[in-house]
Enzyme design. Structure first.
Site, short mmCIF file in Angstrom:
data_model
loop_
_atom_site.label_atom_id
_atom_site.label_comp_id
_atom_site.label_asym_id
_atom_site.label_seq_id
_atom_site.Cartn_x
_atom_site.Cartn_y
_atom_site.Cartn_z
N CYS A 1 0.88 -1.20 -0.04
CA CYS A 1 -0.06 0.15 -0.03
C CYS A 1 0.90 1.34 -0.07
O CYS A 1 1.78 1.32 0.80
CB CYS A 1 -0.87 0.01 1.17
SG CYS A 1 -2.10 1.34 1.35
N CYS A 2 0.85 1.98 -1.11
CA CYS A 2 1.50 3.14 -1.31
C CYS A 2 0.86 4.32 -1.29
O CYS A 2 -0.54 4.25 -1.79
CB CYS A 2 2.64 3.04 -2.27
SG CYS A 2 2.01 2.80 -3.90
N GLY A 3 1.42 5.52 -1.78
CA GLY A 3 0.36 6.83 -2.13
C GLY A 3 0.59 6.70 -3.54
O GLY A 3 0.81 8.16 -3.90
#
Length: 104
Positions: free
Chosen positions: A9-11
């Site tokens: 999960c990243c931006g």
């Protein structure tokens, strides 16, 4: 070992994509059949039924509890990627970290 599915999960940043790529290369080199993808936080719910572990970037540590609640019905562990692994884009380190937490 059967195929493992890891979701980062990243931006939607470049670093998580590079880390996923390096982790895939490390898995191939070690003979581990692994799918490692990086997705934005908003996309996570649609993948929970198909992954073995959800790894959050260190900047998402505050979302761990919320993500654990979403992942609980699927028995998916949620962990925060250690800063040193994330910062160094350490693919082999992330693979080891993921495998340890999947088998825990």
């Amino acid at each position: 070992m059967e195929n493992i599915n890891v979701l980062l999960c990243c931006g939607a940043g470049m670093s998580s994509g590079f880390l996923a790529q390096k982790t895939r290369k490390a898995a191939k080199k070690q003979g581990v059949n692994a799918s490692v993808e990086a997705r934005s936080e908003s996309e996570i719910p649609q993948y929970l039924d198909a992954i073995d572990i959800l790894l959050l970037g260190p900047h998402y540590a505050s979302l761990k509890e919320q993500m654990q609640e979403q992942a609980a019905p699927y028995s998916v562990p949620v962990e925060v990627i250690p800063q040193d692994i994330y910062g160094m884009l350490d693919g082999p380190g992330l693979l080891k970290f993921a495998l340890e937490h999947i088998q825990a």
